[in-house]
Write a protein that holds these residues in place. Structure first.
Motif, PDB file in Angstrom:
ATOM      1  N   MET A   1      -4.313  -9.380   4.452  1.00  0.00           N
ATOM      2  CA  MET A   1      -3.976  -8.708   3.187  1.00  0.00           C
ATOM      3  C   MET A   1      -4.752  -9.374   2.050  1.00  0.00           C
ATOM      4  SD  MET A   1      -0.228  -8.274   1.406  1.00  0.00           S
ATOM      5  CE  MET A   1       0.491  -7.562   2.875  1.00  0.00           C
ATOM      6  N   ASN A   2      -5.520  -8.614   1.289  1.00  0.00           N
ATOM      7  CA  ASN A   2      -6.288  -9.189   0.200  1.00  0.00           C
ATOM      8  C   ASN A   2      -5.472  -9.176  -1.088  1.00  0.00           C
ATOM      9  OD1 ASN A   2      -6.531  -6.574  -0.996  1.00  0.00           O
ATOM     10  ND2 ASN A   2      -8.252  -6.127   0.382  1.00  0.00           N
ATOM     11  N   SER A   3      -6.040  -9.728  -2.136  1.00  0.00           N
ATOM     12  CA  SER A   3      -5.325  -9.863  -3.406  1.00  0.00           C
ATOM     13  C   SER A   3      -4.988  -8.507  -4.012  1.00  0.00           C
ATOM     14  CB  SER A   3      -6.166 -10.678  -4.395  1.00  0.00           C
ATOM     15  OG  SER A   3      -7.435 -10.051  -4.596  1.00  0.00           O
ATOM     16  N   ALA A   4      -5.801  -7.494  -3.716  1.00  0.00           N
ATOM     17  CA  ALA A   4      -5.562  -6.164  -4.293  1.00  0.00           C
ATOM     18  C   ALA A   4      -4.315  -5.514  -3.720  1.00  0.00           C
ATOM     19  CB  ALA A   4      -6.786  -5.277  -4.069  1.00  0.00           C
ATOM     20  N   THR A   5      -3.973  -5.913  -2.493  1.00  0.00           N
ATOM     21  CA  THR A   5      -2.809  -5.288  -1.846  1.00  0.00           C
ATOM     22  C   THR A   5      -1.644  -6.260  -1.680  1.00  0.00           C
ATOM     23  OG1 THR A   5      -3.711  -5.813   0.353  1.00  0.00           O
ATOM     24  CG2 THR A   5      -4.233  -3.643  -0.582  1.00  0.00           C
ATOM     25  N   ALA A   6      -1.766  -7.463  -2.227  1.00  0.00           N
ATOM     26  CA  ALA A   6      -0.732  -8.477  -2.033  1.00  0.00           C
ATOM     27  C   ALA A   6       0.620  -8.038  -2.573  1.00  0.00           C
ATOM     28  CB  ALA A   6      -1.169  -9.789  -2.684  1.00  0.00           C
ATOM     29  N   SER A   7       0.613  -7.302  -3.665  1.00  0.00           N
ATOM     30  CA  SER A   7       1.870  -6.881  -4.287  1.00  0.00           C
ATOM     31  C   SER A   7       2.391  -5.557  -3.730  1.00  0.00           C
ATOM     32  CB  SER A   7       1.690  -6.760  -5.803  1.00  0.00           C
ATOM     33  OG  SER A   7       0.714  -5.764  -6.113  1.00  0.00           O
ATOM     34  N   LEU A   8       1.646  -4.959  -2.791  1.00  0.00           N
ATOM     35  CA  LEU A   8       2.047  -3.651  -2.266  1.00  0.00           C
ATOM     36  C   LEU A   8       3.421  -3.667  -1.601  1.00  0.00           C
ATOM     37  CD1 LEU A   8       1.351  -0.707  -1.846  1.00  0.00           C
ATOM     38  CD2 LEU A   8       0.050  -1.339   0.194  1.00  0.00           C
ATOM     39  N   PRO A   9       3.752  -4.632  -0.731  1.00  0.00           N
ATOM     40  CA  PRO A   9       5.090  -4.638  -0.126  1.00  0.00           C
ATOM     41  C   PRO A   9       6.210  -4.682  -1.164  1.00  0.00           C
ATOM     42  CG  PRO A   9       3.647  -6.120   1.064  1.00  0.00           C
ATOM     43  CD  PRO A   9       2.910  -5.698  -0.181  1.00  0.00           C
ATOM     44  N   LEU A  10       6.006  -5.459  -2.233  1.00  0.00           N
ATOM     45  CA  LEU A  10       7.021  -5.538  -3.285  1.00  0.00           C
ATOM     46  C   LEU A  10       7.174  -4.199  -4.002  1.00  0.00           C
ATOM     47  CD1 LEU A  10       9.025  -7.151  -4.967  1.00  0.00           C
ATOM     48  CD2 LEU A  10       7.113  -7.897  -6.412  1.00  0.00           C
ATOM     49  N   MET A  11       6.052  -3.550  -4.303  1.00  0.00           N
ATOM     50  CA  MET A  11       6.122  -2.254  -4.975  1.00  0.00           C
ATOM     51  C   MET A  11       6.778  -1.202  -4.088  1.00  0.00           C
ATOM     52  SD  MET A  11       2.546  -1.953  -7.162  1.00  0.00           S
ATOM     53  CE  MET A  11       1.451  -2.264  -5.759  1.00  0.00           C
ATOM     54  N   LEU A  12       6.451  -1.207  -2.795  1.00  0.00           N
ATOM     55  CA  LEU A  12       7.069  -0.256  -1.869  1.00  0.00           C
ATOM     56  C   LEU A  12       8.570  -0.496  -1.770  1.00  0.00           C
ATOM     57  CD1 LEU A  12       4.410  -0.208   1.001  1.00  0.00           C
ATOM     58  CD2 LEU A  12       4.864   1.592  -0.677  1.00  0.00           C
ATOM     59  N   LYS A  13       8.964  -1.760  -1.797  1.00  0.00           N
ATOM     60  CA  LYS A  13      10.386  -2.090  -1.758  1.00  0.00           C
ATOM     61  C   LYS A  13      11.087  -1.580  -3.007  1.00  0.00           C
ATOM     62  CE  LYS A  13      13.612  -5.955  -1.214  1.00  0.00           C
ATOM     63  NZ  LYS A  13      13.726  -7.438  -1.041  1.00  0.00           N
ATOM     64  N   GLN A  14      10.447  -1.776  -4.177  1.00  0.00           N
ATOM     65  CA  GLN A  14      11.037  -1.300  -5.435  1.00  0.00           C
ATOM     66  C   GLN A  14      11.148   0.224  -5.450  1.00  0.00           C
ATOM     67  OE1 GLN A  14       8.362  -3.216  -8.243  1.00  0.00           O
ATOM     68  NE2 GLN A  14       9.878  -4.787  -8.700  1.00  0.00           N
ATOM     69  N   LEU A  15      10.219   0.889  -4.795  1.00  0.00           N
ATOM     70  CA  LEU A  15      10.247   2.351  -4.698  1.00  0.00           C
ATOM     71  C   LEU A  15      11.170   2.838  -3.581  1.00  0.00           C
ATOM     72  CD1 LEU A  15       6.440   3.084  -5.182  1.00  0.00           C
ATOM     73  CD2 LEU A  15       8.278   3.677  -6.769  1.00  0.00           C
ATOM     74  N   ARG A  16      11.751   1.884  -2.855  1.00  0.00           N
ATOM     75  CA  ARG A  16      12.680   2.181  -1.747  1.00  0.00           C
ATOM     76  C   ARG A  16      12.011   3.030  -0.664  1.00  0.00           C
ATOM     77  NH1 ARG A  16      18.382   3.364  -5.004  1.00  0.00           N
ATOM     78  NH2 ARG A  16      18.463   1.339  -6.075  1.00  0.00           N
ATOM     79  N   LEU A  17      10.782   2.663  -0.370  1.00  0.00           N
ATOM     80  CA  LEU A  17      10.037   3.328   0.701  1.00  0.00           C
ATOM     81  C   LEU A  17      10.032   2.394   1.910  1.00  0.00           C
ATOM     82  CD1 LEU A  17       7.068   4.725  -1.427  1.00  0.00           C
ATOM     83  CD2 LEU A  17       9.018   6.004  -0.533  1.00  0.00           C
ATOM     84  N   SER A  18      11.160   2.317   2.583  1.00  0.00           N
ATOM     85  CA  SER A  18      11.325   1.332   3.654  1.00  0.00           C
ATOM     86  C   SER A  18      10.393   1.581   4.830  1.00  0.00           C
ATOM     87  CB  SER A  18      12.777   1.311   4.131  1.00  0.00           C
ATOM     88  OG  SER A  18      13.178   2.597   4.586  1.00  0.00           O
ATOM     89  N   ALA A  19      10.219   2.852   5.211  1.00  0.00           N
ATOM     90  CA  ALA A  19       9.326   3.151   6.333  1.00  0.00           C
ATOM     91  C   ALA A  19       7.870   2.852   5.969  1.00  0.00           C
ATOM     92  CB  ALA A  19       9.478   4.613   6.754  1.00  0.00           C
ATOM     93  N   PHE A  20       7.494   3.138   4.722  1.00  0.00           N
ATOM     94  CA  PHE A  20       6.162   2.763   4.231  1.00  0.00           C
ATOM     95  C   PHE A  20       5.966   1.258   4.414  1.00  0.00           C
ATOM     96  CE2 PHE A  20       5.269   6.795   2.576  1.00  0.00           C
ATOM     97  CZ  PHE A  20       4.086   6.812   1.835  1.00  0.00           C
ATOM     98  N   THR A  21       6.963   0.494   3.967  1.00  0.00           N
ATOM     99  CA  THR A  21       6.877  -0.963   4.003  1.00  0.00           C
ATOM    100  C   THR A  21       6.658  -1.468   5.426  1.00  0.00           C
ATOM    101  OG1 THR A  21       8.393  -1.070   2.116  1.00  0.00           O
ATOM    102  CG2 THR A  21       8.074  -3.089   3.369  1.00  0.00           C
ATOM    103  N   GLU A  22       7.354  -0.854   6.377  1.00  0.00           N
ATOM    104  CA  GLU A  22       7.267  -1.297   7.769  1.00  0.00           C
ATOM    105  C   GLU A  22       5.977  -0.840   8.457  1.00  0.00           C
ATOM    106  OE1 GLU A  22      10.728   0.266   9.591  1.00  0.00           O
ATOM    107  OE2 GLU A  22      12.137  -0.992   8.480  1.00  0.00           O
ATOM    108  N   GLN A  23       5.431   0.307   8.049  1.00  0.00           N
ATOM    109  CA  GLN A  23       4.381   0.940   8.841  1.00  0.00           C
ATOM    110  C   GLN A  23       2.995   0.968   8.197  1.00  0.00           C
ATOM    111  OE1 GLN A  23       4.723   2.119  11.951  1.00  0.00           O
ATOM    112  NE2 GLN A  23       6.898   1.599  12.074  1.00  0.00           N
ATOM    113  N   TRP A  24       2.868   0.654   6.907  1.00  0.00           N
ATOM    114  CA  TRP A  24       1.608   0.936   6.244  1.00  0.00           C
ATOM    115  C   TRP A  24       0.437   0.159   6.841  1.00  0.00           C
ATOM    116  CZ3 TRP A  24      -1.563  -2.392   3.469  1.00  0.00           C
ATOM    117  CH2 TRP A  24      -1.020  -3.642   3.127  1.00  0.00           C
ATOM    118  N   GLU A  25       0.676  -1.079   7.259  1.00  0.00           N
ATOM    119  CA  GLU A  25      -0.420  -1.868   7.821  1.00  0.00           C
ATOM    120  C   GLU A  25      -0.821  -1.353   9.207  1.00  0.00           C
ATOM    121  OE1 GLU A  25      -0.379  -6.342   6.352  1.00  0.00           O
ATOM    122  OE2 GLU A  25       1.631  -5.737   7.041  1.00  0.00           O
ATOM    123  N   THR A  26       0.175  -1.051  10.043  1.00  0.00           N
ATOM    124  CA  THR A  26      -0.115  -0.534  11.373  1.00  0.00           C
ATOM    125  C   THR A  26      -0.874   0.787  11.304  1.00  0.00           C
ATOM    126  OG1 THR A  26       1.874  -1.580  12.261  1.00  0.00           O
ATOM    127  CG2 THR A  26       0.919   0.220  13.550  1.00  0.00           C
TER     128      THR A  26
END
Length: 250
Positions: A1-26
């Protein structure tokens, strides 16, 4: 994960996108490998998120419904009961216009012929379609409404039940014939009339409903409201429970 995407899990969590959070990297790895376009990657994640939410909603609806477990149409032996049209039951399970119209379903028959199983099966089918359902034994529901009435909160209790488009009342014939129980049962029927559906099982046919209500006028008024928009099914034959038990013993 690079610096541009480091905050992505936190933003997805705040947006309550749980499946996004679990699956986006895969899914991102798969997208790179298969050379997906960006919109294809986003679409796949959206499908996963929506499917996850649907599954969670259904699990929540099943839990709150308090339906008896394991009661599905696929597990019902339609050959064991007379007066029951299999195609008609599946039509009620698959076509939900009657629920949207606030129509009722009344299942009559002797003890053990499968009324509760059929009512519960329809409940599960409705939940699969995203429709909220609540299952009560008639005596438990009447007791709950009586307590609300004594606390001067009956209207609030009736309004809370409005969140369930389908309310299953099992074994209405076992309600005791008292003025208190009769009045709250009638008020429930009147409150939901032409607004929300009731699925009722009874071992007593309409001509015996004087045993439920202390007042004949109230009996007639309750029946009129129930049957005005209703599907009525009369089950006959030997006990479904007994037949099933005998088959299991063989």
């Amino acid at each position: 994960m690079n610096s541009a995407t480091a905050s992505l899990p936190l933003m997805l969590k705040q947006l309550r996108l749980s499946a996004f959070t679990e699956q986006w990297e895969t899914i991102a790895d798969k997208a790179l490998h298969d050379q997906w376009r960006p919109e294809q990657y986003l679409s796949e994640l959206c499908h996963i998120e929506l499917a996850s939410r649907t599954d969670k909603r259904q699990m929540r609806y099943v839990k709150e419904s308090q339906l008896p477990t394991g009661k599905h149409l696929g597990g019902f032996d339609f050959t064991a009961i007379e007066g029951l049209n299999k195609a008609r039951m599946y039509e009620l399970a698959d076509n939900h216009d009657w629920i949207r119209q606030g129509a009722n379903l009344l299942l009559f028959g002797a003890s053990g012929v499968g009324k509760t199983h059929l009512a519960s099966s329809l409940g599960y089918s409705l939940i699969e379609a995203g429709i909220r359902v609540k299952f009560y034994s008639a005596s438990a529901l009447v007791q709950q409404l009586q307590e609300a009435k004594q606390s001067l909160k009956l209207q609030d209790a009736l309004n809370k039940l409005d969140k369930y488009p389908a309310l299953i009342i099992d074994d209405i014939g076992y309600v005791k014939k008292t003025e208190q129980e009769t009045s709250v049962l009638f008020e429930l029927i009147a409150h939901r009339y032409e607004r929300h559906s009731l699925i009722i099982t009874s071992n007593q046919s309409f001509e015996d409903w004087d045993a439920l209500f202390t007042d004949t006028t109230m009996t007639v008024a309750a029946i009129d409201r129930l049957v005005h928009h209703a599907h009525i099914i009369q089950l006959t034959g030997d006990s479904y429970r007994r037949k099933t038990a005998m088959k299991e013993e063989k």
